[in-house]
Design a protein around this motif. Structure first.
Motif, short mmCIF file in Angstrom:
data_model
loop_
_atom_site.label_atom_id
_atom_site.label_comp_id
_atom_site.label_asym_id
_atom_site.label_seq_id
_atom_site.Cartn_x
_atom_site.Cartn_y
_atom_site.Cartn_z
N THR A 120 36.36 36.11 43.47
CA THR A 120 35.30 36.04 42.45
C THR A 120 35.88 36.19 41.05
OG1 THR A 120 33.71 36.96 44.01
CG2 THR A 120 33.12 37.06 41.69
N ASP A 124 35.55 33.29 38.25
CA ASP A 124 34.77 33.64 37.06
C ASP A 124 35.57 33.45 35.78
OD1 ASP A 124 32.22 34.19 37.83
OD2 ASP A 124 32.53 36.33 38.14
N ARG A 128 33.88 30.68 33.24
CA ARG A 128 33.27 31.17 32.00
C ARG A 128 33.68 30.34 30.80
NH1 ARG A 128 34.13 36.53 33.96
NH2 ARG A 128 36.08 36.66 32.78
#
Length: 501
Positions: A120, A124, A128
């Motif tokens: 994760t 991420d 982002r």
């Protein structure tokens, strides 16, 4: 900063039956460099990329990585040597999540189990950067083409490679997402990474690259620093001649209306849409990603269900509740996703053309092969499809020639109106020019032509009028001097009040 040679190709040659795809190609990629690779469709770019990433083996020549001669047995072998690629054609698994797609083959584990927390964090960190609106758990099949393109890019970034190859990475991206990608590319360059950047968009090439190499007919025509070349220089290297006009002269539309759409509604992406299409014109359709430009045309042609609205063809109201209705009335929508929705890649050119004529070509349940051959021969001749024969598999054609086959098979049905969604996506400047001229000829012959494009230069250069979409409705219908980048973007961004078509 000293620039070492990260990747070098020397004398690479590849021959397919009847075709010399690459003939002694040399290329050098340095650390901290963005090296543009350009050429027409069919010039050999894809074959070359497949060789330096392990998907194909050269017949002759050498690939050298960090000073060491290498022979890749597979793409995974190339990845282990620090080479990552973002393919032009998406290679994701639609039935699994975004996170699982990004980490295929590089999943961090502990004691043989997936470390979901680490997974994760890695995903991420990169997602982002693109300010995405979907989650890591979203299934790829539920993403738009542009969102899938971002996942494809992130999938390459997380490898931590030394060499990155980007093959038309912005073909499905919005202007904003493309700008975010450019920031990432410059950061990779500053870190000393080497980047091979393939694109047909000249503004990107001259904005990003340090050097440009051009392939033509399987040979390397030349390499030069970007600041020593003009776009005309590159075009001459690509096509062997100057293209005096990339876009044909504008048309002379009449007042006669071919198609009229009244108060079309189909969900939040298609609200109270009204416009008309006139004889002799090319109507461009522009909107930012998510504006509803494609959804409107899908509702118009019965692909998606509408809730209300009327359609008139040459002054006569027609009822279109399905794709079959639309085809029966001669109103054709040509998808932006030719690979998945527009063509049968594992079938021949002849079979792809014949599929639109099955009723006419079938006698007693058998296909009239002579007629089918004549139809496909006409498409190959009229659209100048580069192929060995009409028995060549469509999947083995270049992107530009695939696009011509998709356009040609529908034109062979003599439509009243054709709606083309991103007709030149991923196509080189020479093939683009040919398709633009084809569309102008269609409009001049009396066929209604609507072109949806995310490329502003194409919309401005090709369109007689422009239908601008914002938030699922018509923000403006522009003509004359209004057909310019600044005015179109003002309407597309919602800075002008909505006007009627």
């Amino acid at each position: 900063m000293d620039q070492k040679i990260l990747l070098e190709a020397r004398g690479v040659r590849k021959v397919f039956p009847g075709t010399v795809a690459l003939d002694g190609v040399d290329l050098e990629l340095r650390s901290g460099e963005i090296h543009a690779l350009m050429g027409e469709n069919g010039a050999g770019k894809s074959t070359f990329l497949n060789i330096i990433t392990g998907s194909l083996h050269p017949d002759n020549g050498t690939i050298c990585v960090n000073g060491e001669d290498v022979v890749f047995s597979s793409p995974m072998d190339a990845k282990r040597k620090g080479i990552a690629i973002v393919h032009q054609e998406l290679s994701l698994f639609p039935e699994i999540s975004v996170m699982e797609n990004i980490l295929v083959g590089i999943t961090p584990s502990r004691y043989g189990l997936m470390n979901r927390r680490q997974m994760t964090e890695i995903c991420d960190r990169y997602l982002r950067r693109f300010e995405v609106q979907f989650t890591l758990q979203t299934l790829v099949r539920d993403l738009s083409v542009s969102q899938q393109q971002i996942v494809e890019i992130v999938k390459a970034l997380v490898t931590g490679a030394e060499v990155y190859i980007f093959d038309e990475p912005t073909s499905a991206l919005s202007v904003e997402d493309a700008s975010r990608l450019f920031v990432v590319l410059r950061e990779l360059k500053a870190m000393g990474k080497g980047i091979v950047y393939v694109s047909h968009k000249f503004d990107e090439i001259f904005q990003l690259s340090d050097r440009i190499s051009v392939l033509r007919d399987g040979r390397m025509i030349g390499t030069a620093p970007t600041n020593q070349l003009s776009s005309d220089d590159v075009i001459r290297m690509m096509v062997g001649r100057s293209l005096e006009r990339i876009y044909p002269a504008k048309g002379n539309p009449s007042d006669q209306v071919i198609l009229r759409v009244n108060d079309l509604n189909a969900g939040s992406k298609c609200r109270n849409v009204s416009f008309d299409l006139r004889q002799g014109e090319i109507l461009g359709v522009f909107g930012l990603v998510g504006s509803g430009r494609t959804e409107i045309m899908r509702a118009l042609t019965g692909i998606d269900m509408r809730t209300s609205g009327g359609v008139e063809l040459r002054g006569k109201e027609v009822r279109i509740h399905s794709v079959q209705d639309s085809i029966r009335h001669g109103l054709y929508y040509l998808t932006e996703d030719r690979k998945q929705q527009g063509l049968f890649l594992s079938m021949s050119i002849r079979d792809n053309v014949s599929v639109t004529h099955l009723a006419a070509l079938s006698k007693g349940g058998l296909l009239d092969r002579t007629q089918a051959a004549n139809l496909s021969a006409n498409v190959i001749r009229d659209l100048r499809v580069k192929s060995r024969s009409d028995q060549q598999l469509v999947g083995s054609l270049s992107g530009g020639n695939q696009q011509k086959v998709m356009i040609g098979k529908w034109l062979s049905l003599h439509p009243q109106v054709v709606i083309l969604d991103e007709p030149t996506r991923g196509i080189d400047v020479g093939a683009k020019s040919e398709i633009h001229q084809l569309l102008r000829n269609l409009a001049s012959s009396g066929i209604g032509v609507i072109v949806i494009s995310s490329e502003l230069p194409e919309i401005v250069g090709l369109s007689d009028r422009v239908l601008v979409i914002h938030n699922g409705t018509v923000a403006g219908v522009l003509s004359g001097d209004q057909v310019c980048d600044e005015t179109i973007m003002e309407y597309a961004s919602g800075l002008h009040a909505t006007v009627a078509g």
